[in-house]
Scaffold this motif. Structure first.
Motif, PDB file in Angstrom:
ATOM      1  N   THR A 225       0.832  -1.205   0.000  1.00 50.26           N
ATOM      2  CA  THR A 225       0.000   0.000   0.000  1.00 50.26           C
ATOM      3  C   THR A 225       0.865   1.253   0.000  1.00 50.26           C
ATOM      4  O   THR A 225       0.583   2.222  -0.719  1.00 50.26           O
ATOM      5  CB  THR A 225      -0.929   0.003   1.223  1.00 50.26           C
ATOM      6  OG1 THR A 225      -1.705  -1.199   1.234  1.00 50.26           O
ATOM      7  CG2 THR A 225      -1.873   1.190   1.190  1.00 50.26           C
ATOM      8  N   ILE A 226       1.927   1.246   0.808  1.00 46.23           N
ATOM      9  CA  ILE A 226       2.836   2.391   0.857  1.00 46.23           C
ATOM     10  C   ILE A 226       3.502   2.602  -0.505  1.00 46.23           C
ATOM     11  O   ILE A 226       3.594   3.726  -1.013  1.00 46.23           O
ATOM     12  CB  ILE A 226       3.900   2.181   1.946  1.00 46.23           C
ATOM     13  CG1 ILE A 226       3.246   2.175   3.334  1.00 46.23           C
ATOM     14  CG2 ILE A 226       4.981   3.243   1.878  1.00 46.23           C
ATOM     15  CD1 ILE A 226       4.179   1.741   4.445  1.00 46.23           C
ATOM     16  N   MET A 247      -8.117   0.554  -1.766  1.00 45.83           N
ATOM     17  CA  MET A 247      -7.336   1.727  -2.158  1.00 45.83           C
ATOM     18  C   MET A 247      -6.228   1.368  -3.133  1.00 45.83           C
ATOM     19  O   MET A 247      -5.940   2.112  -4.065  1.00 45.83           O
ATOM     20  CB  MET A 247      -6.744   2.384  -0.916  1.00 45.83           C
ATOM     21  CG  MET A 247      -6.035   3.696  -1.188  1.00 45.83           C
ATOM     22  SD  MET A 247      -4.898   4.189   0.118  1.00 45.83           S
ATOM     23  CE  MET A 247      -3.513   3.118  -0.221  1.00 45.83           C
ATOM     24  N   LEU A 248      -5.592   0.218  -2.936  1.00 43.52           N
ATOM     25  CA  LEU A 248      -4.470  -0.181  -3.785  1.00 43.52           C
ATOM     26  C   LEU A 248      -4.914  -0.334  -5.232  1.00 43.52           C
ATOM     27  O   LEU A 248      -4.279   0.189  -6.157  1.00 43.52           O
ATOM     28  CB  LEU A 248      -3.860  -1.481  -3.246  1.00 43.52           C
ATOM     29  CG  LEU A 248      -2.618  -1.999  -3.973  1.00 43.52           C
ATOM     30  CD1 LEU A 248      -1.603  -2.534  -2.969  1.00 43.52           C
ATOM     31  CD2 LEU A 248      -2.991  -3.123  -4.935  1.00 43.52           C
ATOM     32  N   ALA A 483      -5.360  -9.207   2.673  1.00 38.00           N
ATOM     33  CA  ALA A 483      -6.389  -8.332   3.247  1.00 38.00           C
ATOM     34  C   ALA A 483      -5.833  -6.947   3.536  1.00 38.00           C
ATOM     35  O   ALA A 483      -6.504  -5.932   3.307  1.00 38.00           O
ATOM     36  CB  ALA A 483      -6.951  -8.959   4.519  1.00 38.00           C
ATOM     37  N   SER A 484      -4.583  -6.878   4.030  1.00 34.87           N
ATOM     38  CA  SER A 484      -3.978  -5.575   4.333  1.00 34.87           C
ATOM     39  C   SER A 484      -3.760  -4.754   3.071  1.00 34.87           C
ATOM     40  O   SER A 484      -3.925  -3.533   3.078  1.00 34.87           O
ATOM     41  CB  SER A 484      -2.647  -5.770   5.059  1.00 34.87           C
ATOM     42  OG  SER A 484      -2.823  -6.443   6.281  1.00 34.87           O
ATOM     43  N   ALA A 485      -3.402  -5.434   1.987  1.00 33.16           N
ATOM     44  CA  ALA A 485      -3.117  -4.714   0.743  1.00 33.16           C
ATOM     45  C   ALA A 485      -4.381  -4.398  -0.041  1.00 33.16           C
ATOM     46  O   ALA A 485      -4.551  -3.280  -0.538  1.00 33.16           O
ATOM     47  CB  ALA A 485      -2.153  -5.532  -0.118  1.00 33.16           C
ATOM     48  N   ILE A 491      -8.381  -3.416   8.522  1.00 29.81           N
ATOM     49  CA  ILE A 491      -9.144  -4.644   8.278  1.00 29.81           C
ATOM     50  C   ILE A 491      -8.192  -5.826   8.113  1.00 29.81           C
ATOM     51  O   ILE A 491      -8.474  -6.939   8.562  1.00 29.81           O
ATOM     52  CB  ILE A 491     -10.034  -4.487   7.035  1.00 29.81           C
ATOM     53  CG1 ILE A 491     -11.070  -3.376   7.265  1.00 29.81           C
ATOM     54  CG2 ILE A 491     -10.730  -5.792   6.694  1.00 29.81           C
ATOM     55  CD1 ILE A 491     -12.046  -3.657   8.376  1.00 29.81           C
ATOM     56  N   GLY A 492      -7.054  -5.581   7.467  1.00 32.77           N
ATOM     57  CA  GLY A 492      -6.087  -6.660   7.270  1.00 32.77           C
ATOM     58  C   GLY A 492      -5.573  -7.210   8.576  1.00 32.77           C
ATOM     59  O   GLY A 492      -5.432  -8.428   8.742  1.00 32.77           O
ATOM     60  N   LEU A 493      -5.278  -6.322   9.536  1.00 32.59           N
ATOM     61  CA  LEU A 493      -4.819  -6.778  10.843  1.00 32.59           C
ATOM     62  C   LEU A 493      -5.905  -7.583  11.545  1.00 32.59           C
ATOM     63  O   LEU A 493      -5.631  -8.649  12.118  1.00 32.59           O
ATOM     64  CB  LEU A 493      -4.417  -5.583  11.693  1.00 32.59           C
ATOM     65  CG  LEU A 493      -3.860  -5.889  13.080  1.00 32.59           C
ATOM     66  CD1 LEU A 493      -2.573  -6.675  12.983  1.00 32.59           C
ATOM     67  CD2 LEU A 493      -3.640  -4.600  13.874  1.00 32.59           C
TER      68      LEU A 493
END
Length: 694
Positions: A225-226, A247-248, A483-485, A491-493
């Motif tokens: 994501t970063i 978002m990604l 999920a994090s990406a 939500i990913g965590l």
């Protein structure tokens, strides 16, 4: 007499409780001293500081980390959606506070890429709620950068209204629209509450529920994501900052739609910076054993890039996006606006958890390496106050960072004195040097961020080895990372934690089961499917269940037992009753033939199935760590069912807690008289007993 004795016992207990309560609530000078020394660990170790032995290592590591902190602070401001000055504030205060309250000697606390990303997502959301477009920045305004002159406003300060409240009346948000969005310290003050309350209630053990697979997957997904968020700066295009889930994917779609608008100057600058940074990192990794301290590549790149941008007028000639004015000095402290706490409550919780877990994990890792101990609950207090106190000074959330901690230890760090030295370097920039970075291109900062993600992105290379070691952990890593990406970091965590716990539940619901055979000429027994040349014990079945026996896996326990022993005692008992009933009916009619057309003697043989080739069932309980009520009742059930078929059930290798549960559950009867004939210290003892019984 008994009543009087019970009354005396109650009185004594009451007196003991009152005495303990009075002792715990009393305040003596010694208790106050111990409390202060526990709350501020610096009071314990600083008087014992070995100046001649430690000072040079601390000074060297502090200077190196300070030099690294400055470019990283400026770069990570892009992730947080804030002006670089706020990252510098955060780095300064975090180092000072952790020096006073932290228990780790080596951890470097300050800005962290994952935390900055999570902060930036909330900043963008608040901008949207305020009615502002998240398109890329407006041109920077000119100015001398003095806080006293413009109170941090690089452009005109707008009177914003959020939910009907004027922005200038919200010190918690402190909204001033600047070149890269809005300057805000909007109170990750709320981080105090989850972290400090967890410390008060001694909830440091919570970190144990975040496994290495979850943390690695979360870090890798957030790194993607970063990386995605920095691509627009690399190529110099202006696209809206995506918000919400997915978002990604949305960002990459916008990038490809606007790729034709790429700024050639930014593309060339980015390519040169990435090549220089990666090359320097690889050289540093290869020859790190020969280097006394790491190369300050980021600082060199920033200085050179700033000079080139300034004298080449890249902003004016090629419209390259630059950092703009970075003011000097400190903003007067302000009290956060408590009315806005509910708005960021849900965002603060994952921030607090991630910040604490990364800090404690790194602290424990380096404490183990250098042979000292840390206190997890005190780390909660330290990280909590590293967020609460700086929130009054317009800072955002902090955490420990692995890369800077590794550099810190490799350059001779001995204590948190090095953190104070790093803070002094940042203070020097804050007071005097910050305006010099006015012409620094944002694509250079994006390059620094992307190159710093190498460690997390390299985790993809470890997937085959991880899969070979443990398939379930690999699945947890993949699910958490995806999920994090693809959804969001928070939500990913959450998905990673829930999925990891589900994996544990599933593994206990459907654990490994086996029938055991004897290793020849020994008293040991192992799985006959895993080992060769095992001998079966005549008339004895040995069943192993490798999990606790509780309500969720009761049915699986029974099904596995019936399948492996090839006998369901309930079905067999029902079949026998059916044949006995038919036999009685035929005998009443005077027919000496049974329902099968067999004689009575032949019927007796028919009623004893050939598949019952054992007379004793031994349950290996060595892997059963605990029993609940359902588990005890299950063992009582099989004891009764097999007894009806004249098959004895013996338990072996039970731990004390399991035996205690069986006693309290009535498994051995009221007087425990036959306990010695039902439970055995080892499988071999149970086998010998079964043979003697036969």
């Amino acid at each position: 007499f008994l009543m009087e004795r019970k009354t005396r016992v109650k009185i004594n207990r009451k007196e003991i409780m009152v005495a303990k309560l009075r002792k715990s609530c009393s305040c003596t000078p010694q208790k106050l001293k111990n409390f202060l020394m526990d709350f501020f660990p610096v009071l314990r170790w600083l008087p014992k500081y070995r100046c001649r032995e430690y000072i040079w290592g601390d000074i060297m590591s502090g200077l190196v980390i300070g030099i690294i902190l400055v470019p990283q602070a400026i770069a990570y401001s892009l992730l947080a959606g804030l002006k670089p000055i706020y990252s510098l504030y955060t780095s300064f205060f975090a180092n000072i506070i952790y020096f006073l309250m932290g228990t780790s000697r080596h951890v470097s606390v300050g800005i962290f890429s994952l935390i900055s990303l999570m902060v930036g997502q909330v900043v963008d959301r608040e901008l949207l709620l305020a009615g502002f477009d998240l398109n890329d920045d407006a041109p920077p305004a000119s100015g001398d950068g003095s806080l006293q002159n413009d109170n941090l406003s690089n452009t005109t300060a707008f009177n914003l209204t959020i939910a009907g409240i004027n922005a200038e009346s919200l010190p918690c948000l402190y909204l001033i629209i600047c070149s890269n969005g809005y300057s805000s310290w909007f109170g990750f003050f709320l981080l105090l509450f989850p972290q400090v309350l967890m410390g008060i209630f001694r909830l440091g053990f919570v970190s144990m529920y975040l496994s290495e697979s979850i943390l690695d997957g979360f870090a890798t997904g957030a790194s993607l994501t970063i990386l995605t968020a920095q691509v627009k700066y690399l190529i110099g295009i202006k696209i809206p900052r995506s918000q919400g889930h997915g978002m990604l994917v949305i960002t990459w779609i916008n990038i490809f739609r606007n790729i034709s608008q790429a700024n050639l100057c930014d593309v060339i600058t980015s390519a040169i910076c990435i090549v220089v940074l990666v090359t320097a990192k690889e050289v540093g990794d290869r020859y790190k054993h020969k280097l006394k301290f790491p190369l300050p590549t980021e600082l060199v790149v920033i200085v050179v890039a700033t000079l080139v941008s300034h004298y080449g007028k890249l902003n004016e000639v090629y419209a390259s996006s630059v950092s703009g004015a970075i003011p000097t000095g400190f903003i007067p402290p302000k009290v956060p606006e408590f009315n806005l706490m509910l708005r960021v409550a849900l965002d603060a919780l994952p921030l607090a958890i991630v910040s604490f877990v990364f800090t404690v994990s790194l602290s424990e890792m380096f404490a183990k390496k250098y042979a000292y101990t840390i206190r997890a609950n005190q780390e909660m207090f330290a990280v909590g106050f590293c967020n609460i106190i700086p929130s009054f000074f317009h800072s955002f959330a902090t955490s420990a960072a692995l890369a800077k901690t590794l550099v810190k230890t490799s350059t001779g760090c001995q204590t948190q004195i090095s953190g104070v030295i790093s803070a002094m370097v940042v203070l020097l920039v804050l007071l005097f040097l910050a305006p010099l970075f006015y012409s620094l291109q944002k694509c250079v900062l994006a390059c620094i961020i992307i190159v710093s993600l190498r460690g997390a992105l390299r985790k993809f290379r470890d997937v085959p080895a991880r899969y070979y070691v443990n398939k379930v952990d690999t699945l947890v890593w993949v699910v958490t990372m995806s999920a994090s990406a693809l959804v969001s970091t928070e939500i990913g965590l959450l998905v990673g934690i829930v999925f990891s716990m589900l994996c544990i539940i599933v593994r206990t619901q459907r654990p490994r089961t086996a029938l055991l055979g004897q290793i020849q000429d020994t008293s040991f027994y192992e799985d006959d499917l895993e080992y060769e040349n095992l001998s079966t014990v005549p008339k004895v079945k040995i069943f192993r269940f490798e999990a606790p026996l509780y309500y969720a896996n009761r049915n699986y326990f029974l099904k596995s037992l019936y399948r492996l022993t090839n006998l369901d005692p309930n079905l067999e008992a029902a079949r026998r009753k059916k044949y006995e009933k038919k036999e009685r009916q035929h005998l009443k009619k005077g027919n000496h033939k049974t329902a099968n057309g067999l004689g009575i003697g032949e019927t007796t043989l028919q009623l004893v199935p050939k598949q019952i080739d054992f007379q004793a069932l031994i349950v290996d309980c060595s892997a059963i760590s605990f029993l609940d009520t359902t588990g005890v009742n299950t063992l009582k059930e099989i004891l009764k069912d097999y007894k009806n078929l004249n098959i004895s059930v013996l338990l072996a290798c039970c731990n004390p807690s399991v035996i205690d549960c069986l006693k309290r559950g009535g498994y051995f009867g009221k007087d425990f008289g036959c306990m010695q004939e039902m439970v055995f210290y080892s499988i071999h003892n149970a086998v010998l007993f079964a043979k003697d019984q036969k």
